[in-house]
Design an enzyme around this catalytic site. Structure first.
Site, mmCIF file in Angstrom:
data_model
loop_
_atom_site.group_PDB
_atom_site.id
_atom_site.type_symbol
_atom_site.label_atom_id
_atom_site.label_comp_id
_atom_site.label_asym_id
_atom_site.label_seq_id
_atom_site.Cartn_x
_atom_site.Cartn_y
_atom_site.Cartn_z
ATOM 1 N N HIS A 1 5.689 -9.620 2.690
ATOM 2 C CA HIS A 1 4.315 -8.623 3.193
ATOM 3 C C HIS A 1 4.861 -8.408 3.961
ATOM 4 O O HIS A 1 4.691 -8.302 5.140
ATOM 5 C CB HIS A 1 3.215 -8.663 2.174
ATOM 6 C CG HIS A 1 2.795 -7.128 2.613
ATOM 7 N ND1 HIS A 1 2.011 -6.571 3.921
ATOM 8 C CD2 HIS A 1 3.036 -6.038 2.586
ATOM 9 C CE1 HIS A 1 1.212 -5.145 4.258
ATOM 10 N NE2 HIS A 1 2.160 -5.077 3.508
ATOM 11 N N SER A 2 5.761 -7.280 4.244
ATOM 12 C CA SER A 2 6.161 -5.715 5.627
ATOM 13 C C SER A 2 6.613 -6.844 6.403
ATOM 14 O O SER A 2 7.660 -7.698 6.547
ATOM 15 C CB SER A 2 4.865 -5.465 5.977
ATOM 16 O OG SER A 2 4.372 -4.572 7.030
#
Length: 242
Positions: A76-77
């Site tokens: 994520h991210s």
């Protein structure tokens, strides 16, 4: 049954994947949510030497020690950078890399390079001579797009549990060894797939690695594991079956 390794973005630990982990396990999958060195319950290890290579080693060692195979490696991210490097180091163990609100940055590019110059200047001023990147204020009025879908209890949880991020994890450039490419997927939440496809067609460096990958859209804010955990788990399950 599929095997997942879930890597959080900046400032968060394995705790952020709790509901996604429960949903995937309920479907019969094996799930390993991670906390990277220097963050969350491992914040006491956040020295200036902790960087992207450290976090890559965290992921590789978990997969090797647990002898995991055919892994769906989810980043994520900011977690997309160590995920990309880990897949490059051990491609034979990875079935697919799934980028959630992230992407396979090109070799030689750091996460900090993707931030506009004025924001880089602001962050540098906030950091000073330190080695930690402070978390955001988690204020929906100041950041309505990224914080979309998060209710007040979740925002309060983020304010209470988010920890500063080792700065070098953001300023170290991605370095690949040229290992065998692995299949990819993207879960986009804060921008539509039409924009993603356009950027891929234009050979934008942040998205060229997704040209042959699966593309999923989950309209919500930047933290879908907290705003739409069940929907995100369903998409991750779908990615495993494709």
């Amino acid at each position: 049954m599929a095997t997942y390794v879930l890597v959080p973005g900046f400032w968060l630990g394995a705790w952020a994947w709790r509901e996604v982990t429960s949903a995937l396990r309920a479907q019969g999958h094996e799930v390993h949510p991670m906390t990277l060195t220097g963050v969350a319950e491992r914040h006491h290890l956040a020295g200036p030497e902790i960087g992207l290579e450290t976090h890559t080693t965290d992921i590789v060692r978990l997969i090797e020690v647990e002898d995991l195979r055919d892994v769906l490696l989810v980043g994520h991210s900011g977690g997309g950078m160590p995920v990309a490097q880990a897949a490059d180091r051990i491609p034979d163990r990875i079935a697919r890399v799934i980028y959630v609100e992230s992407g396979p940055l090109p070799d030689g590019v750091a996460q900090f390079d993707t931030v506009p110059p004025e924001e880089q200047q602001r962050l540098r001023a906030a950091i000073g001579t330190g080695h930690l990147l402070p978390p955001p204020a988690w204020d929906p009025a100041a950041d309505p797009t990224n914080l979309a879908g998060l209710d007040e209890p979740t925002l309060a949880l983020l304010r209470a549990r988010a920890t500063p991020q080792p700065l070098a994890a953001a300023t170290d450039a991605v370095r690949r060894t040229g290992g065998r490419p692995v299949p990819t997927a993207l879960v986009a939440s804060t921008f539509p797939l039409s924009v993603v496809r356009q950027m891929i067609d234009e050979r934008h460096p942040f998205f060229t690695g997704l040209a042959d990958g699966q593309l999923f859209e989950l309209p919500t804010g930047h933290w879908p594991m907290l705003s739409e955990p069940k929907a995100l788990a369903e998409l991750l399950d779908t990615a495993a079956r494709a």
